[in-house]
Design a protein around this motif. Structure first.
Motif, PDB file in Angstrom:
ATOM      1  N   GLY A 168      14.247 140.107  66.083  1.00  0.00           N
ATOM      2  CA  GLY A 168      12.632 139.678  66.155  1.00  0.00           C
ATOM      3  C   GLY A 168      12.226 138.770  67.231  1.00  0.00           C
ATOM      4  N   THR A 169      13.179 138.409  68.056  1.00  0.00           N
ATOM      5  CA  THR A 169      13.032 137.367  69.224  1.00  0.00           C
ATOM      6  C   THR A 169      12.881 138.018  70.512  1.00  0.00           C
ATOM      7  OG1 THR A 169      13.592 135.577  70.233  1.00  0.00           O
ATOM      8  CG2 THR A 169      15.347 137.204  69.730  1.00  0.00           C
ATOM      9  N   GLY A 170      11.973 137.654  71.301  1.00  0.00           N
ATOM     10  CA  GLY A 170      11.626 138.454  72.414  1.00  0.00           C
ATOM     11  C   GLY A 170      12.487 137.447  73.477  1.00  0.00           C
ATOM     12  N   ASN A 171      13.078 136.533  73.277  1.00  0.00           N
ATOM     13  CA  ASN A 171      13.924 135.386  73.901  1.00  0.00           C
ATOM     14  C   ASN A 171      15.335 136.022  74.316  1.00  0.00           C
ATOM     15  OD1 ASN A 171      15.520 133.254  75.103  1.00  0.00           O
ATOM     16  ND2 ASN A 171      13.849 131.867  74.430  1.00  0.00           N
ATOM     17  N   GLY A 172      15.555 136.475  75.545  1.00  0.00           N
ATOM     18  CA  GLY A 172      16.857 136.886  75.754  1.00  0.00           C
ATOM     19  C   GLY A 172      18.114 135.987  75.664  1.00  0.00           C
ATOM     20  N   TRP A 173      19.154 136.770  75.402  1.00  0.00           N
ATOM     21  CA  TRP A 173      20.539 135.909  75.462  1.00  0.00           C
ATOM     22  C   TRP A 173      21.468 136.743  76.034  1.00  0.00           C
ATOM     23  CZ3 TRP A 173      24.347 137.001  70.840  1.00  0.00           C
ATOM     24  CH2 TRP A 173      25.363 136.104  70.940  1.00  0.00           C
ATOM     25  N   GLN A 174      21.738 135.818  77.331  1.00  0.00           N
ATOM     26  CA  GLN A 174      22.851 136.300  78.254  1.00  0.00           C
ATOM     27  C   GLN A 174      24.415 135.906  77.651  1.00  0.00           C
ATOM     28  OE1 GLN A 174      23.961 134.173  81.951  1.00  0.00           O
ATOM     29  NE2 GLN A 174      23.262 135.879  83.034  1.00  0.00           N
ATOM     30  N   ILE A 175      25.276 136.896  77.708  1.00  0.00           N
ATOM     31  CA  ILE A 175      26.475 136.906  77.191  1.00  0.00           C
ATOM     32  C   ILE A 175      27.555 137.525  78.279  1.00  0.00           C
ATOM     33  CG2 ILE A 175      26.093 137.107  74.882  1.00  0.00           C
ATOM     34  CD1 ILE A 175      27.082 139.825  74.770  1.00  0.00           C
ATOM     35  N   PHE A 176      28.923 136.902  78.223  1.00  0.00           N
ATOM     36  CA  PHE A 176      29.864 137.455  79.003  1.00  0.00           C
ATOM     37  C   PHE A 176      30.273 138.906  78.716  1.00  0.00           C
ATOM     38  CE2 PHE A 176      29.999 133.268  80.864  1.00  0.00           C
ATOM     39  CZ  PHE A 176      30.380 133.398  82.196  1.00  0.00           C
ATOM     40  N   THR A 177      30.825 139.483  79.634  1.00  0.00           N
ATOM     41  CA  THR A 177      31.149 140.982  79.188  1.00  0.00           C
ATOM     42  C   THR A 177      32.830 141.477  79.362  1.00  0.00           C
ATOM     43  OG1 THR A 177      30.751 141.951  81.419  1.00  0.00           O
ATOM     44  CG2 THR A 177      28.826 141.627  80.180  1.00  0.00           C
ATOM     45  N   SER A 178      32.863 142.609  79.106  1.00  0.00           N
ATOM     46  CA  SER A 178      34.347 143.082  79.480  1.00  0.00           C
ATOM     47  C   SER A 178      34.796 142.775  80.729  1.00  0.00           C
ATOM     48  CB  SER A 178      34.695 144.777  78.905  1.00  0.00           C
ATOM     49  OG  SER A 178      33.708 145.208  79.663  1.00  0.00           O
ATOM     50  N   GLY A 179      33.585 142.629  81.551  1.00  0.00           N
ATOM     51  CA  GLY A 179      33.880 142.710  83.135  1.00  0.00           C
ATOM     52  C   GLY A 179      34.195 141.437  83.750  1.00  0.00           C
ATOM     53  N   ALA A 180      34.243 140.289  82.531  1.00  0.00           N
ATOM     54  CA  ALA A 180      34.688 138.730  82.915  1.00  0.00           C
ATOM     55  C   ALA A 180      36.143 138.860  83.373  1.00  0.00           C
ATOM     56  CB  ALA A 180      34.142 138.083  81.754  1.00  0.00           C
ATOM     57  N   THR A 181      36.309 137.939  84.451  1.00  0.00           N
ATOM     58  CA  THR A 181      37.599 137.816  84.882  1.00  0.00           C
ATOM     59  C   THR A 181      38.397 136.653  84.517  1.00  0.00           C
ATOM     60  OG1 THR A 181      36.879 137.070  86.952  1.00  0.00           O
ATOM     61  CG2 THR A 181      37.218 139.341  86.844  1.00  0.00           C
ATOM     62  N   GLU A 182      37.669 135.429  84.155  1.00  0.00           N
ATOM     63  CA  GLU A 182      38.060 134.456  83.959  1.00  0.00           C
ATOM     64  C   GLU A 182      38.624 134.376  82.345  1.00  0.00           C
ATOM     65  OE1 GLU A 182      36.714 130.506  85.075  1.00  0.00           O
ATOM     66  OE2 GLU A 182      35.065 131.623  86.109  1.00  0.00           O
ATOM     67  N   ALA A 183      39.772 133.885  82.142  1.00  0.00           N
ATOM     68  CA  ALA A 183      40.605 133.890  80.824  1.00  0.00           C
ATOM     69  C   ALA A 183      39.799 133.295  79.797  1.00  0.00           C
ATOM     70  CB  ALA A 183      41.765 132.966  81.034  1.00  0.00           C
ATOM     71  N   GLY A 184      39.534 133.979  78.803  1.00  0.00           N
ATOM     72  CA  GLY A 184      39.102 133.679  77.676  1.00  0.00           C
ATOM     73  C   GLY A 184      37.394 134.049  77.755  1.00  0.00           C
ATOM     74  N   PHE A 185      36.808 134.491  78.659  1.00  0.00           N
ATOM     75  CA  PHE A 185      35.336 134.696  78.703  1.00  0.00           C
ATOM     76  C   PHE A 185      35.054 136.127  78.291  1.00  0.00           C
ATOM     77  CE2 PHE A 185      35.729 130.975  81.276  1.00  0.00           C
ATOM     78  CZ  PHE A 185      34.252 130.384  81.148  1.00  0.00           C
ATOM     79  N   GLN A 186      35.751 136.981  78.508  1.00  0.00           N
ATOM     80  CA  GLN A 186      35.520 138.300  77.665  1.00  0.00           C
ATOM     81  C   GLN A 186      35.453 138.254  76.285  1.00  0.00           C
ATOM     82  OE1 GLN A 186      38.196 141.539  78.296  1.00  0.00           O
ATOM     83  NE2 GLN A 186      38.216 141.516  80.574  1.00  0.00           N
ATOM     84  N   PRO A 187      34.408 139.214  75.648  1.00  0.00           N
ATOM     85  CA  PRO A 187      34.362 139.293  74.233  1.00  0.00           C
ATOM     86  C   PRO A 187      35.670 139.583  73.714  1.00  0.00           C
ATOM     87  CG  PRO A 187      32.647 140.514  75.357  1.00  0.00           C
ATOM     88  CD  PRO A 187      33.565 140.357  76.381  1.00  0.00           C
ATOM     89  N   GLU A 188      35.965 139.016  72.416  1.00  0.00           N
ATOM     90  CA  GLU A 188      37.245 139.127  71.872  1.00  0.00           C
ATOM     91  C   GLU A 188      37.107 139.403  70.158  1.00  0.00           C
ATOM     92  OE1 GLU A 188      41.225 136.892  72.451  1.00  0.00           O
ATOM     93  OE2 GLU A 188      40.068 135.778  71.239  1.00  0.00           O
ATOM     94  N   LEU A 189      37.789 140.468  69.603  1.00  0.00           N
ATOM     95  CA  LEU A 189      37.676 140.468  68.220  1.00  0.00           C
ATOM     96  C   LEU A 189      39.162 139.913  67.795  1.00  0.00           C
ATOM     97  CD1 LEU A 189      36.286 141.561  65.726  1.00  0.00           C
ATOM     98  CD2 LEU A 189      37.411 143.770  66.126  1.00  0.00           C
ATOM     99  N   ARG A 190      39.073 138.829  66.893  1.00  0.00           N
ATOM    100  CA  ARG A 190      40.097 138.296  66.257  1.00  0.00           C
ATOM    101  C   ARG A 190      40.346 138.821  64.827  1.00  0.00           C
ATOM    102  NH1 ARG A 190      42.196 134.406  69.187  1.00  0.00           N
ATOM    103  NH2 ARG A 190      43.379 133.345  67.465  1.00  0.00           N
ATOM    104  N   VAL A 191      41.118 139.408  64.507  1.00  0.00           N
ATOM    105  CA  VAL A 191      41.373 139.958  62.802  1.00  0.00           C
ATOM    106  C   VAL A 191      42.761 139.375  62.324  1.00  0.00           C
ATOM    107  CG1 VAL A 191      41.766 142.083  61.639  1.00  0.00           C
ATOM    108  CG2 VAL A 191      40.132 141.847  63.600  1.00  0.00           C
ATOM    109  N   VAL A 192      42.644 138.801  61.171  1.00  0.00           N
ATOM    110  CA  VAL A 192      43.883 138.411  60.544  1.00  0.00           C
ATOM    111  C   VAL A 192      43.949 139.485  59.114  1.00  0.00           C
ATOM    112  CG1 VAL A 192      45.040 136.605  59.083  1.00  0.00           C
ATOM    113  CG2 VAL A 192      43.704 136.083  61.284  1.00  0.00           C
ATOM    114  N   GLY A 193      44.955 140.068  59.258  1.00  0.00           N
ATOM    115  CA  GLY A 193      45.241 141.307  58.241  1.00  0.00           C
ATOM    116  C   GLY A 193      46.468 140.941  57.246  1.00  0.00           C
ATOM    117  N   ARG A 194      46.171 141.182  56.142  1.00  0.00           N
ATOM    118  CA  ARG A 194      47.652 141.246  55.415  1.00  0.00           C
ATOM    119  C   ARG A 194      48.212 142.768  55.266  1.00  0.00           C
ATOM    120  NH1 ARG A 194      48.569 138.081  49.690  1.00  0.00           N
ATOM    121  NH2 ARG A 194      47.089 139.733  49.056  1.00  0.00           N
TER     122      ARG A 194
END
Length: 433
Positions: free
Chosen positions: A383-409
């Motif tokens: 509902g917001t028109g206020n944009g949000w900038q995020i780092f993408t898969s193109g980010a080159t510095e460590a830890g900046f790319q989106p990451e999915l962390r899954v703990v499964g049993r």
């Protein structure tokens, strides 16, 4: 015979309910002067000549500010480590954080954050300075990976927590941690926190680690296999498609036609996950880093997270998602009604400049484990028109790319269950003889 049947039934019941037992967790907290712990080492390093290196002070009597941003003449970074900790080898880290308590707030230094936490690439000495650490310029050359963020430090004696899961998992996996660096990557507001020598003992920094040693529990981490921003950011680029691998950071946005802003969602897929052996998803989090390059990268939100229910790829356009013959605006509810995405699973609000966010997506990943196709995640304006900038898969510095962390049993091996039941049967047969 009755005992035989009863014990056999018990064995089968154990096998049937083995996967329903809750994961066993342990939480460790390290704080200078608490329970005999004395391993916290701190050093503040500043750009100004008179503040090149400072030991911590008692913050009940005086302030101890971190400050910045990156090019500021009064910039002050922090080096901190917790020695003599005991994270077990092979542990799966479920949550790890640094806890800092705000010691002072003034009208000129009301810091909402974010102050970011990095793992260090090199050790630091007790006499370290801004110019000496890894060749100079404070933390700029001495960080290995961004980990988490302190945010919202506007009230005295409130504690803020920054996630450091990745560094503690490194330790549990046998790696070496040199400690942590804390700095502001944009904010010019200082932040005074209670140090490890504060006479307010309960407010000293803490290292907090929750982990499990249960067999069959494992962590998977994945970066995107594909991510896109369909549509465009204004009337000149409406209808365009931005692939995440071609940009370091980019904007999600909501529709605000009065200000020439068009709807721009984010679609991301993590195609390398293997959930086939899991009996349950213990935890699943999407880690996103808010942009650094734009002063308007922050947003109050909300942005909503949805499970994608239909196939898409790097060529999927905004127009192709239309289901009501008006491709100029595909509102979230339209996509839900059209079956492209599911109902909202999570809402994200109050995203700060440069902030690292850990977003709970356990319900979506559990659906994938239970049999839904993994078509990824859809993040859209709530509902917001206020944009949000995020780092993408193109980010080159460590830890900046989106990451999915899954703990499964993992599901217990059928053979081990069968052997357990057969063992009970054999025991009973021997007794009957």
């Amino acid at each position: 015979m009755r005992a035989y049947i009863a014990l056999l039934a018990c064995g089968l019941a154990i096998a049937a309910t083995e996967s329903a037992v809750a994961v066993t967790t342990t939480t460790l907290t390290y704080q200078q002067g608490t329970d005999g712990y004395s391993g916290t080492v701190e050093r503040r390093i500043g750009r100004a000549e008179a503040e090149q290196g400072d030991d911590p002070v008692d913050t009940v009597d005086a302030s101890f500010y971190l400050d910045g941003g990156p090019t500021a003449s009064d910039r002050k970074d922090l080096l901190i480590r917790f020695e003599n900790t005991s994270i077990p080898s092979g542990a799966v880290i479920l949550n790890a954080s640094l806890g800092f308590t705000t010691s002072s707030v003034t009208s000129n230094n009301v810091s909402g954050g974010a102050f970011n936490v990095y793992s260090l690439s090199s050790p630091f000495g007790s006499d370290e300075t801004f110019d000496s650490y890894t060749g100079g310029n404070g933390l700029d050359g001495g960080t290995a990976m961004i980990l988490g963020s302190f945010d919202g430090m506007t009230t005295v004696e409130t504690t803020s927590y920054a996630r450091i899961d990745r560094e503690m998992q490194l330790v549990a996996n046998g790696g070496t941690s040199y400690g942590f660096g804390v700095r502001t990557d944009r904010s010019g507001d200082g932040w005074s926190y209670h140090t490890s020598v504060s006479s307010a003992f309960e407010s000293r920094p803490t290292l907090n680690v929750t982990y499990t040693m249960d067999s069959g529990v494992e962590l998977q981490t994945q970066n995107p296999t594909v991510d896109i921003f369909p549509n465009g950011v204004n009337a000149d680029t409406a209808g365009t498609l931005i692939n995440g691998n071609s940009a370091d950071q980019y904007f999600l946005d909501g529709e605000d036609l009065d200000n020439n802003s068009y709807d721009q969602p984010y679609l991301v897929q993590f195609g390398g996950l293997d959930l086939s052996e899991y009996d349950e998803i213990v935890q699943a989090e999407l880690v996103l880093v808010t942009g650094f390059s734009n002063g308007a990268s922050d947003s109050p939100g909300p942005f909503t997270v949805h499970q994608i229910m239909q196939p898409w790829d790097e060529n999927t356009t905004y127009e192709s998602l239309d289901s009501d013959s008006d491709a100029s605006s595909n509102e979230t509810q339209e996509l839900i009604d059209g079956g492209f995405i599911a109902e909202e699973a999570q809402s994200i609000i109050d995203m700060n400049d440069t902030e690292v966010l850990y977003i709970d997506v356990q319900s979506i990943v559990e659906n994938w484990r239970a049999g839904d196709a993994n078509y990824g995640l859809y993040i859209a304006s709530g509902g917001t028109g206020n944009g949000w900038q995020i780092f993408t898969s193109g980010a080159t510095e460590a830890g900046f790319q989106p990451e999915l962390r899954v703990v499964g049993r993992q599901v217990p091996e059928p053979g081990s269950i069968a052997l357990a039941v057969l063992g009970i049967v054999g025991l009973l047969a021997a007794r009957r003889r």
